[in-house]
Design a protein around this motif. Structure first.
Motif, short mmCIF file in Angstrom:
data_model
loop_
_atom_site.label_atom_id
_atom_site.label_comp_id
_atom_site.label_asym_id
_atom_site.label_seq_id
_atom_site.Cartn_x
_atom_site.Cartn_y
_atom_site.Cartn_z
N ASP A 106 0.80 -1.23 0.00
CA ASP A 106 0.00 0.00 0.00
C ASP A 106 0.83 1.28 0.00
O ASP A 106 0.27 2.37 -0.03
N ASN A 107 2.15 1.14 0.05
CA ASN A 107 3.05 2.31 -0.06
C ASN A 107 2.77 3.37 0.99
O ASN A 107 2.78 4.58 0.70
N VAL A 108 2.53 2.94 2.23
CA VAL A 108 2.30 3.88 3.32
C VAL A 108 2.99 3.41 4.58
O VAL A 108 3.20 2.21 4.78
N TYR A 109 3.35 4.39 5.42
CA TYR A 109 3.63 4.12 6.83
C TYR A 109 2.28 4.19 7.52
O TYR A 109 1.52 5.17 7.35
N ALA A 110 1.94 3.16 8.29
CA ALA A 110 0.65 3.11 8.97
C ALA A 110 0.85 2.84 10.44
O ALA A 110 1.63 1.96 10.82
N MET A 111 0.14 3.61 11.29
CA MET A 111 0.24 3.46 12.74
C MET A 111 -1.16 3.40 13.33
O MET A 111 -2.04 4.18 12.97
N SER A 112 -1.37 2.45 14.22
CA SER A 112 -2.65 2.31 14.91
C SER A 112 -2.42 2.49 16.41
O SER A 112 -1.48 1.91 16.96
N MET A 113 -3.26 3.27 17.06
CA MET A 113 -3.17 3.47 18.51
C MET A 113 -4.52 3.11 19.13
O MET A 113 -5.56 3.63 18.75
N THR A 114 -4.49 2.17 20.08
CA THR A 114 -5.69 1.74 20.76
C THR A 114 -5.41 1.64 22.26
O THR A 114 -4.27 1.75 22.70
N ALA A 115 -6.48 1.40 23.03
CA ALA A 115 -6.32 1.25 24.48
C ALA A 115 -7.38 0.28 24.98
O ALA A 115 -8.35 -0.03 24.30
N ASN A 116 -7.17 -0.18 26.23
CA ASN A 116 -8.07 -1.19 26.75
C ASN A 116 -9.35 -0.59 27.32
O ASN A 116 -10.35 -1.27 27.49
N GLU A 117 -9.36 0.69 27.64
CA GLU A 117 -10.57 1.29 28.20
C GLU A 117 -10.45 2.81 28.20
O GLU A 117 -9.37 3.36 28.32
N GLY A 118 -11.56 3.45 27.98
CA GLY A 118 -11.69 4.88 28.21
C GLY A 118 -10.61 5.77 27.63
O GLY A 118 -10.26 6.78 28.24
#
Length: 783
Positions: free
Chosen positions: A154-166
């Motif tokens: 896909d020719n991208v740098y991709a970053m995902s940020m998640t958390a367990n709650e709130g």
């Protein structure tokens, strides 16, 4: 056996990076990223393979056939001081520009209304199995997880940020670079664009584009996003996806439009699908090989930087060496893909400066070649292809330089080249600039690719390049006073000798390395022509010239002579060991066939090292390969330990210093050579296995002849080897072949195929030969 225990394939740390050589590299060959992992003020430093400053592509008027003739005459007449002065005048090299930093993604985070600053349970890692960087930490009782990747699909740098709650994040994001840039809001939703030029008005234009996709629906809090003055602000997000891409006008008419297309496609696809496709595509390359050198479970619980520190204090950590090995393969996959425009440069694809060390160019008096020593043997043949494209690009300008500067046919290049394939002398470095062998050495990689794949379709396309490289030397070589044909002017890369009257210079005729390269190039071209059934007359001509090249000679102190005469070295412990090209990578010197020269090669290494040689990372890596070729397991292992303990940064980048990636690649090649060699038509199993690696296995390593080999060993003895034959790329290869295998006491082993014993012949030097059928596999086990 299976090495796919995920814990063992990770670099990991318990604190963020505070320096560039602590950050973790990601890449798809075109885009590179260095992830620091700071929970509050994160930096992701970005590169794009074509972000280069413009150099001077023209020959200086002083670099003429007439000047070269004068230098030749002075050298051949023994007037070395005069030749040195003339060379410094004539080879006032051009500036080939520099590979540059693209820029930085700057992310400033705040967490919740309390704006907590205390971080608990921090861990960052680079998973070599998936080419994903992960950062995990706890702030204010909430567990955060960040994943980053650079997708080749896909020719991208991709970053995902998640958390367990709130999760409730306040984020401010922007882009910058040291100079020549402007940032403004983008056309896409929640996006910013950084644009500029890589130098003056003649330089390339670049574009970098950042887009953030927040989720405001997770926890019922009101959130929003704004773009203002080139900054993105996110408030009260419950999750984030950050996407970045870049392009230049090196080939694209509109880099900005290309970036928009990449990001639109990535947004429509979504992070999960990008990640899934990325892992699947990357794993097809990485998982071809496995290596275990023995385990120590204690080290699984120590961060990588602590393991490196313990090793520098004398500890053994075989699992770390196996990790370092796979990291080398990871770096090649990440910096040199089949689809790339350019091969891996002096820093792969990762550079945080406007002018990288030595311009981060393609230094072709060893460094670029060293980058690709692992491509075939480590089962990454496709990663070799960008280098072949660079060679083709060099031909156009290499022909001009050959004709205008030397009056020769064919093509050539000196010791450096760049994104445009320049072949002109680079800079004014008397011990390097006038070396005429760069293109010749690179072309040997064409032959190596054929030797490993036996791909005649490839050879048909590549043969004209080999022929052109030879044609230059057919015209360029001159006769010396002894009737030999020699390169003139030339030098032994970056080294200096002292004449009898005390003058120090590099310029000479027919240095040992040149002769070895030409012998190998001519031999490869002659064999290629014979395979293809072409150019009979040319084969005869090359054979006649080859027979008149200076032979390898042993000096008065018992070492391999570096120059045509037995000159005194100015720096005995020099980092280049060019006179041993015939030992490695060429394979002209072997223990079995040239024992006297092999002994002289050993003395050459011992002399260099006793005077401080091997002090740079890449030189240390080359030394591992040389000891392996001499089947000296003890010394080979010593220098594996040395490169890890003295020339490796916390993120496992090689320390020249500064960072040069060739040390990583060269050391990985050296470890392979310790465990399997296949030069000279023989598959040599465990030729330099050290006592410290007494138990282990290696699966998927490649051997010349289009073979793949698996091995297991215990207590320092081979327990089983499996040779896989393959017809998928071996066009023109006969169905039945003879393979030769070497191992100590090989007569105590039997060969099986389909549960049947295969008869073999015993040859000299512990070698057996037996017939194989393509598409079958052959097991070598104890009787």
């Amino acid at each position: 056996m299976n090495l796919n225990n995920n814990k063992k394939q990770k670099l990991w740390y318990n604190e963020p990076a505070t320096a560039w050589v602590e950050a973790l590299p990601l890449g798809n060959g075109r885009l590179g990223a260095m992830v620091y992992g700071d929970p509050f003020h994160e930096t992701i430093q970005m590169n794009e393979e074509t972000v280069w400053s413009t150099g001077d592509h023209s020959l200086d008027k002083s670099q003429s056939k007439e000047q070269v003739k004068k230098i030749q005459e002075a050298i051949l007449e023994g007037n070395l001081k005069e030749a040195d002065i003339l060379t410094k005048e004539a080879y006032d090299g051009t500036n080939q520009g520099s590979y540059q930093i693209l820029g930085n993604i700057k992310l400033d985070f705040q967490y919740g209304e309390g704006k907590q600053k205390t971080v608990h349970t921090y861990r960052r890692e680079l998973d070599l199995e998936t080419a994903i960087s992960r950062v995990r930490y706890t702030v204010g009782g909430v567990n955060y997880r960040i994943e980053s990747l650079v997708s080749a699909i896909d020719n991208v740098y991709a970053m995902s940020m998640t958390a367990n709650e709130g999760l409730s994040i306040q984020l401010e994001a922007t882009l910058d670079r040291p100079e020549n840039y402007e940032v403004h809001n983008g056309e896409l939703p929640i996006s910013i664009v950084m644009k500029g030029q890589c130098g003056d008005e003649t330089s390339l234009h670049y574009c970098g584009m950042l887009q953030i996709i927040p989720n405001f629906n997770g926890w019922g809090k009101e959130g929003h996003a704004t773009c203002e003055n080139g900054k993105i602000r996110i408030e009260n997000a419950s999750s984030l996806v950050i996407l970045f891409t870049a392009a230049t006008d090196y080939k694209s008419v509109s880099p900005e439009q290309l970036c928009i297309e990449y990001l639109q496609s990535a947004v429509n696809k979504g992070f999960d699908a990008i990640k899934k496709d990325h892992i699947e595509e990357y794993s097809k390359l990485f998982k071809r090989m496995e290596l275990s050198l023995g385990e120590d479970r204690l080290y699984e619980f120590l961060p990588t930087n602590e393991r490196l520190m313990r090793l520098s204090e004398g500890d053994m950590d075989n699992a770390l060496i196996a990790l370092y090995y796979q990291f080398g393969r990871y770096l090649l996959i990440s910096s040199s893909r089949k689809e790339n425009e350019l091969p891996a440069n002096l820093q792969g694809i990762w550079n945080n400066l406007m002018f990288g060390p030595w311009g981060s160019r393609f230094t072709i008096n060893i460094n670029t070649e060293m980058n690709y020593w692992i491509a075939e043997q480590c089962n990454l043949s496709e990663c070799h292809e960008p280098l072949f494209r660079l060679i083709e690009k060099m031909k156009e300008k290499g022909r001009i330089v050959a004709k205008e500067m030397y009056g020769c046919r064919g093509f050539m290049a000196h010791h450096d080249t760049n994104i445009w394939g320049d072949a002109t002398p680079q800079e004014n470095w008397p011990s390097a600039t006038s070396w005429p062998m760069g293109a010749a050495w690179l072309c040997l990689h064409i032959w190596e690719h054929y030797e490993y794949t036996m791909d005649q379709e490839f050879l048909v396309k590549a043969y004209p390049t080999l022929k052109e490289a030879c044609e230059f030397f057919v015209d360029f070589l001159v006769e010396d006073k002894e009737g030999r044909l020699v390169t003139c002017p030339s030098l032994s890369p970056e080294n200096v000798y002292r004449t009898e009257d005390g003058y120090e210079t590099s310029v000479c005729a027919g240095p040992t390395m040149d002769n070895s390269i030409i012998r190998k190039l001519f031999g490869a071209t002659m064999e290629s022509a014979q395979i293809l059934g072409v150019d009979e007359d040319f084969i005869v001509q090359l054979e006649q010239i080859k027979n008149r090249l200076p032979e390898l000679k042993i000096s008065s102190n018992g070492t391999i002579m570096e120059w045509p005469d037995d000159y005194e070295e100015v720096e005995i412990g020099h980092r280049h060991i060019s006179q041993l090209f015939a030992l490695h990578p060429s394979g002209e010197i072997t223990l079995d066939n040239t024992p006297e020269l092999a002994n002289a090669a050993r003395k050459t290494l011992e002399r260099r090292l006793s005077h401080g040689g091997g002090h740079t990372g890449w030189s240390c890596a080359w030394i591992i390969n040389m000891w392996a070729r001499l089947q000296d397991a003890k010394n080979a292992h010593k220098y594996v330990q040395t490169i890890l303990s003295k020339s490796t940064y916390p993120n496992m980048f090689d320390a020249h210093p500064p960072f040069q990636i060739d040390g990583n690649f060269g050391a990985t090649a050296g470890i392979t050579e310790m465990l399997l060699q296949s030069n000279g038509g023989v598959i040599n199993l465990l030729p330099a296995l050290p006592e410290e690696w007494s138990n282990g296995y290696m699966n998927g390593v490649r051997a010349r002849g289009n073979y793949e080999v698996d091995m297991e060993w215990q207590n320092g003895e081979l327990t089983k080897a499996v040779i896989h034959t393959n017809t998928s790329t071996a066009q023109g290869k006969e169905a039945i072949q003879t393979v030769r295998v070497k191992y100590k006491e090989i007569n105590k082993y039997i060969v099986r195929c389909n549960d049947e014993v295969v008869p073999y012949k015993e040859l000299e030097h512990g070698i057996i030969s037996f017939e194989i059928h393509n598409g079958e596999q052959y097991s070598i086990v104890r009787k």
